[in-house]
Design a protein around this motif. Structure first.
Motif, PDB file in Angstrom:
ATOM      1  N   ALA A  91       5.991  75.050  28.513  1.00 26.76           N
ATOM      2  CA  ALA A  91       5.509  73.965  27.659  1.00 26.76           C
ATOM      3  C   ALA A  91       6.549  73.625  26.606  1.00 26.76           C
ATOM      4  O   ALA A  91       6.812  72.447  26.320  1.00 26.76           O
ATOM      5  N   ILE A  92       7.178  74.652  26.002  1.00 24.50           N
ATOM      6  CA  ILE A  92       8.217  74.427  24.992  1.00 24.50           C
ATOM      7  C   ILE A  92       9.409  73.704  25.608  1.00 24.50           C
ATOM      8  O   ILE A  92       9.957  72.751  25.034  1.00 24.50           O
ATOM      9  N   ILE A  93       9.819  74.145  26.780  1.00 21.14           N
ATOM     10  CA  ILE A  93      10.959  73.504  27.449  1.00 21.14           C
ATOM     11  C   ILE A  93      10.639  72.038  27.739  1.00 21.14           C
ATOM     12  O   ILE A  93      11.462  71.142  27.512  1.00 21.14           O
ATOM     13  N   SER A  94       9.415  71.787  28.223  1.00 20.39           N
ATOM     14  CA  SER A  94       8.997  70.408  28.502  1.00 20.39           C
ATOM     15  C   SER A  94       9.007  69.575  27.235  1.00 20.39           C
ATOM     16  O   SER A  94       9.450  68.420  27.234  1.00 20.39           O
TER      17      SER A  94
ATOM     18  N   VAL B 139      -2.501  75.519  26.399  1.00 20.04           N
ATOM     19  CA  VAL B 139      -1.260  74.800  26.075  1.00 20.04           C
ATOM     20  C   VAL B 139      -0.645  74.206  27.340  1.00 20.04           C
ATOM     21  O   VAL B 139      -0.155  73.070  27.340  1.00 20.04           O
ATOM     22  N   GLN B 140      -0.672  74.964  28.426  1.00 22.13           N
ATOM     23  CA  GLN B 140      -0.134  74.444  29.685  1.00 22.13           C
ATOM     24  C   GLN B 140      -0.903  73.203  30.136  1.00 22.13           C
ATOM     25  O   GLN B 140      -0.311  72.224  30.610  1.00 22.13           O
ATOM     26  N   ALA B 141      -2.233  73.242  29.957  1.00 17.76           N
ATOM     27  CA  ALA B 141      -3.056  72.092  30.334  1.00 17.76           C
ATOM     28  C   ALA B 141      -2.733  70.882  29.454  1.00 17.76           C
ATOM     29  O   ALA B 141      -2.568  69.758  29.949  1.00 17.76           O
ATOM     30  N   LEU B 142      -2.647  71.110  28.143  1.00 13.85           N
ATOM     31  CA  LEU B 142      -2.340  70.017  27.214  1.00 13.85           C
ATOM     32  C   LEU B 142      -0.953  69.445  27.480  1.00 13.85           C
ATOM     33  O   LEU B 142      -0.739  68.226  27.397  1.00 13.85           O
ATOM     34  N   ASN B 143      -0.027  70.311  27.808  1.00 12.98           N
ATOM     35  CA  ASN B 143       1.341  69.866  28.080  1.00 12.98           C
ATOM     36  C   ASN B 143       1.396  68.984  29.323  1.00 12.98           C
ATOM     37  O   ASN B 143       2.071  67.950  29.343  1.00 12.98           O
ATOM     38  N   LEU B 144       0.664  69.390  30.360  1.00 15.66           N
ATOM     39  CA  LEU B 144       0.651  68.596  31.596  1.00 15.66           C
ATOM     40  C   LEU B 144       0.037  67.221  31.343  1.00 15.66           C
ATOM     41  O   LEU B 144       0.528  66.203  31.856  1.00 15.66           O
ATOM     42  N   ILE B 145      -1.035  67.180  30.543  1.00 15.02           N
ATOM     43  CA  ILE B 145      -1.656  65.896  30.196  1.00 15.02           C
ATOM     44  C   ILE B 145      -0.677  65.040  29.397  1.00 15.02           C
ATOM     45  O   ILE B 145      -0.541  63.831  29.639  1.00 15.02           O
ATOM     46  N   LEU B 146       0.024  65.662  28.467  1.00 13.17           N
ATOM     47  CA  LEU B 146       1.000  64.952  27.650  1.00 13.17           C
ATOM     48  C   LEU B 146       2.087  64.313  28.509  1.00 13.17           C
ATOM     49  O   LEU B 146       2.531  63.190  28.249  1.00 13.17           O
TER      50      LEU B 146
ATOM     51  N   LEU C 178       7.421  71.111  36.690  1.00 11.87           N
ATOM     52  CA  LEU C 178       8.280  70.374  35.768  1.00 11.87           C
ATOM     53  C   LEU C 178       9.415  69.682  36.518  1.00 11.87           C
ATOM     54  O   LEU C 178       9.735  68.516  36.244  1.00 11.87           O
ATOM     55  N   ILE C 179      10.034  70.389  37.456  1.00 14.89           N
ATOM     56  CA  ILE C 179      11.144  69.804  38.219  1.00 14.89           C
ATOM     57  C   ILE C 179      10.671  68.554  38.957  1.00 14.89           C
ATOM     58  O   ILE C 179      11.363  67.536  39.003  1.00 14.89           O
ATOM     59  N   ARG C 180       9.480  68.616  39.498  1.00 11.99           N
ATOM     60  CA  ARG C 180       8.932  67.451  40.214  1.00 11.99           C
ATOM     61  C   ARG C 180       8.604  66.321  39.239  1.00 11.99           C
ATOM     62  O   ARG C 180       8.756  65.137  39.564  1.00 11.99           O
ATOM     63  N   LEU C 181       8.136  66.688  38.029  1.00 17.40           N
ATOM     64  CA  LEU C 181       7.841  65.669  37.019  1.00 17.40           C
ATOM     65  C   LEU C 181       9.111  64.974  36.544  1.00 17.40           C
ATOM     66  O   LEU C 181       9.085  63.795  36.160  1.00 17.40           O
ATOM     67  N   LEU C 182      10.233  65.707  36.560  1.00 14.23           N
ATOM     68  CA  LEU C 182      11.498  65.099  36.148  1.00 14.23           C
ATOM     69  C   LEU C 182      11.892  63.938  37.054  1.00 14.23           C
ATOM     70  O   LEU C 182      12.720  63.100  36.675  1.00 14.23           O
ATOM     71  N   GLU C 183      11.309  63.887  38.241  1.00 11.74           N
ATOM     72  CA  GLU C 183      11.610  62.811  39.194  1.00 11.74           C
ATOM     73  C   GLU C 183      10.666  61.619  39.037  1.00 11.74           C
ATOM     74  O   GLU C 183      10.780  60.643  39.777  1.00 11.74           O
ATOM     75  N   THR C 184       9.752  61.680  38.077  1.00  9.40           N
ATOM     76  CA  THR C 184       8.776  60.598  37.875  1.00  9.40           C
ATOM     77  C   THR C 184       9.322  59.576  36.881  1.00  9.40           C
ATOM     78  O   THR C 184      10.284  59.854  36.148  1.00  9.40           O
ATOM     79  N   PRO C 185       8.728  58.398  36.808  1.00  9.62           N
ATOM     80  CA  PRO C 185       9.190  57.357  35.862  1.00  9.62           C
ATOM     81  C   PRO C 185       9.177  57.812  34.405  1.00  9.62           C
ATOM     82  O   PRO C 185       9.958  57.295  33.599  1.00  9.62           O
ATOM     83  N   ILE C 186       8.318  58.747  34.049  1.00  4.19           N
ATOM     84  CA  ILE C 186       8.222  59.190  32.658  1.00  4.19           C
ATOM     85  C   ILE C 186       9.551  59.768  32.173  1.00  4.19           C
ATOM     86  O   ILE C 186       9.939  59.595  31.013  1.00  4.19           O
ATOM     87  N   PHE C 187      10.284  60.435  33.066  1.00  2.00           N
ATOM     88  CA  PHE C 187      11.573  61.034  32.701  1.00  2.00           C
ATOM     89  C   PHE C 187      12.757  60.207  33.215  1.00  2.00           C
ATOM     90  O   PHE C 187      13.862  60.739  33.381  1.00  2.00           O
TER      91      PHE C 187
END
Length: 720
Positions: A518-521, A472-479, A555-564
């Motif tokens: 994954a749920i939080i994401s 699930v963690q892997a799928l979530n990161l890909i998502l 996740l915190i680092r991903l929040l700084e990406t264009p996706i979020f």
């Protein structure tokens, strides 16, 4: 015998057996004169007597000089007979042929000389002895004596001249003789054989092309000879035959194709190049004749595609494309199963190029003969799954193309995903190294939403909780990161307003429960911020472990990406998105203050301008039960998950029962905690037993056991 002795003077017979060549030669001239007179008189009985005398008393004598004299005497007798020699050849030729195997090299030499003189006289009449003469010459071509070899070459040239002008020569009788000798390794014999093949092929009335399959393998065998001259001669002969094949309306391609397939795998580079060149021409010219041999030809071509020699690679690739472009009917000798078997076998090749072309063939067959290929699915499916671990990205992508082509049917789609999950479960390295590539490619080929729904369904009932969490963690990161899943991300963002988005959200939620992060994401992506806050509030001590913090950092680092980017912009409207702030501050509170992620998130939250805050609304979000906030809004209305005003429906928003979802998450996390404790106890028990085996036999103290347990627990917690 008595008649012959009376016909030939004793002095002549004595000189015929003399050690001096001149005396034997003079005696032979006398015999020639005697026979000539008998021939004029027509006295063939006496001529027969003379020949018998020369044969029995001389050519078969134990004395070498007698044998030499007998041979020159038989030649002289033939010259004396001239045009009438043909009727006596049955007596004259066999003794001469017998002398070719004499132990004395000089006798063998004179045998060549004698047969040469006999052949000059009788010409085409001695064709009846051709096979025996050819056999003898074949042996003499490799004679240890240079003089004998030289004499044999002269005789050979004369025999070739006679054969080419004769209408009595039988190629049908000759071919078996040639075929028997084609694999001889002696270089002199090889030159002799190639010479004869070339000469006979030049005769218009002799159809050597029709018999080419009988000696083709032998010619290819000569291409690897150590002698440059022999290789050149063999190549020249083969080139001439190939040209004839191009110009011939009727050729037996089948038998020759079998030979070429074998030779294409030769360790000799020149042989491989010639064989693959022939196969290339056959594919262009052979048509329907080659249909039964397609699989064998493919088996020869695919390894050559990765040959170390560039010329071979170029021809092999061209041939492969020609073969793949051909149209064939499975009902007419075209064996789909055999070709699939070759392609499957070549997937184990050490060469990337060969593996790639094998997969291209599988795709071609699936596109052209789908129903036939699916009959052999069980034979190739395991090999295709194993190929997902191939070191080449290009190979893996093609394997996925094949899988996707098979999975167009619902039953095969389900089978693919189930087996894929099984492979991920048993091979952690596959998930680690290839997981993202495989999932992303399948999402492109088979519809991302369909793939994720199926994966989620399988993971929801996964009994291996550790694997389910990792998957699930892997799928979530890909998502969250892959461009191929942008449409899914867009749909999830509409979860609160679009029924399709809501349905996908609920579908993923069940399996995403295996991982808190994954749920939080998922909640942040779907803008269900209130529920995200509820999930964060529900976390207990065991949930916040090292593994969790590592994922939170990502996740915190991903929040700084264009996706979020949309989420960061929503921070400018805290009155509209109060639960977003509470969720983010909840995450901030879980992070160690000295961590980089803490500083990143804190900096982001501090960047929100103070004028945008509505203190009263934010105060209301501090309610103990986040869902009770809905009833604190004035006028009986509520702020839904993304802050918009909606009708009051209790704990069910936009058709999503978040209270039930929260219970579902908490129940799954309890299962994970029980599983973790069980694993910790097992590890502690095994550690204690191991310690007892290595220490003095004494009862361990409770404090010692407790010292081991936390360490094991911590390690397992990281892997939950």
């Amino acid at each position: 015998m008595a008649d012959a002795l009376s016909l030939i003077p004793a002095a002549v017979l004595r000189n015929l057996a003399d050690k001096l060549y001149e005396k034997r030669k003079n005696a032979a001239l006398d015999i020639e004169g005697i026979v000539k007179q008998l021939a004029i008189a027509g006295d063939h009985d006496k001529i027969t007597a003379v020949i018998n005398l020369l044969t029995t008393e001389f050519t078969y004598s134990p004395q070498a000089n007698h044998r030499k004299g007998g041979l020159i005497g038989l030649a002289a007798a033939t010259v004396g007979l001239t045009s009438e020699a043909a009727q006596h050849l049955e007596q004259i030729v066999p003794p001469v042929l017998n002398s070719f195997s004499d132990q004395d090299s000089r006798v063998r030499y004179y045998a060549c000389e004698a047969l040469y003189n006999i052949a000059k006289v009788v010409r085409g009449d001695f064709i009846i002895f051709f096979n025996q003469i050819f056999d003898a010459l074949c042996k003499l071509s490799a004679d240890s004596d240079a003089n004998v070899q030289s004499a044999a070459h002269l005789l050979d040239r004369l025999v070739k001249d006679i054969v080419t002008e004769s209408d009595q020569f039988s190629i049908e009788e000759f071919i078996p003789l040639l075929r028997e000798r084609m694999n001889v390794l002696n270089p002199y014999v090889r030159q002799f054989l190639v010479g004869w093949i070339t000469v006979l092929d030049s005769v218009p009335d002799i159809d050597m092309l029709g018999f080419l399959p009988d000696f083709l393998d032998g010619l290819f065998n000569m291409l690897s000879d150590s002698s440059h001259e022999i290789r050149q001669q063999a190549d020249s002969a083969l080139s001439e035959f190939l040209q004839e094949i191009k110009n011939s309306p009727s050729v037996d391609y089948g038998r020759m194709a079998e030979i070429l397939v074998q030779r294409a795998g030769s360790p000799d580079e020149f042989t491989r190049l010639t064989a693959i060149t022939w196969i290339n021409e056959f594919v262009k010219l052979g048509g329907d004749q080659l249909v039964p041999y397609y699989a064998d030809i493919l088996g020869a071509i695919l390894p050559c595609i990765s040959d170390k020699e560039e010329k071979i690679r170029v021809v092999a690739r061209e041939t492969n494309e020609e073969l793949r472009a051909l149209k064939a009917d499975p009902t007419e000798a075209f064996d789909v199963g055999a070709i699939l078997s070759i392609a499957r076998r070549q997937l184990s090749s050490e060469w990337e190029g060969t593996r790639i072309e094998a997969l291209h063939w599988m795709l071609t067959l699936l596109n052209k003969y789908r129903n036939e290929v699916l009959q052999y699915l069980n034979d190739i499916f395991d090999t295709l799954l194993k190929a997902l671990s191939d070191p080449s990205d290009q190979v893996v992508l093609l394997v996925l193309d094949v899988h996707a082509c098979i999975a167009k049917d619902p039953q095969h789609f389900r089978q693919l995903v189930v087996f894929l999950m099984h492979n991920f479960r048993v091979d952690n390295s596959l998930l680690e190294k290839r997981g993202a590539l495989i999932i992303r490619r399948l999402c492109v080929l088979l519809n991302a939403e369909r793939v994720y729904r199926e994966l989620s369904t399988i993971l929801e009932g996964e009994s291996d909780l550790d694997f389910a969490s990792i998957m699930v963690q892997a799928l979530n990161l890909i998502l969250l990161t892959s461009s191929e899943l942008s449409e899914i991300r867009y749909l999830l963002k509409q979860s609160l307003v679009d029924p399709a988005g809501k349905d996908l959200y609920v579908s993923l939620y069940a399996s995403w429960c295996h991982s808190p992060m994954a749920i939080i994401s998922l909640c942040l992506l779907a803008q269900t911020y209130q529920h995200a806050s509820a999930v964060i509030q529900s976390l207990v001590e065991e949930d916040v472990n090292v593994k969790f913090l590592v994922q939170l950092d990502k996740l915190i680092r991903l929040l700084e990406t264009p996706i979020f980017a949309y989420l960061r912009l929503q921070l400018l409207e805290p009155g509209r998105y109060p639960w977003l702030f509470k969720a983010l501050y909840g995450l901030l509170m879980l992070l160690p203050q000295q961590s980089a992620a803490f500083k990143i998130l804190k900096t982001r939250l501090k960047a929100v301008p103070s004028y945008s805050f509505n203190g009263e609304q934010l105060k209301k979000t501090s309610s103990g039960n986040p869902y009770n906030f809905l009833h604190n809004m004035s006028g009986g209305s509520q702020i839904n998950e993304d802050g918009e005003v909606a009708l009051d429906r209790g704990n069910s928003l936009n058709g999503i029962n978040f209270a039930a979802r929260l219970q579902q998450f908490q129940q799954m996390q309890r299962q994970h905690r029980v599983h973790l404790k069980t694993q910790t106890l097992k590890n502690s028990s095994s550690s204690s037993k191991e310690a007892q085996r290595h220490e003095e036999p004494k009862q361990p103290q409770l404090s010692e056991v407790n010292a081991v347990a936390p360490s094991r627990s911590s390690k397992r917690a990281q892997g939950s």
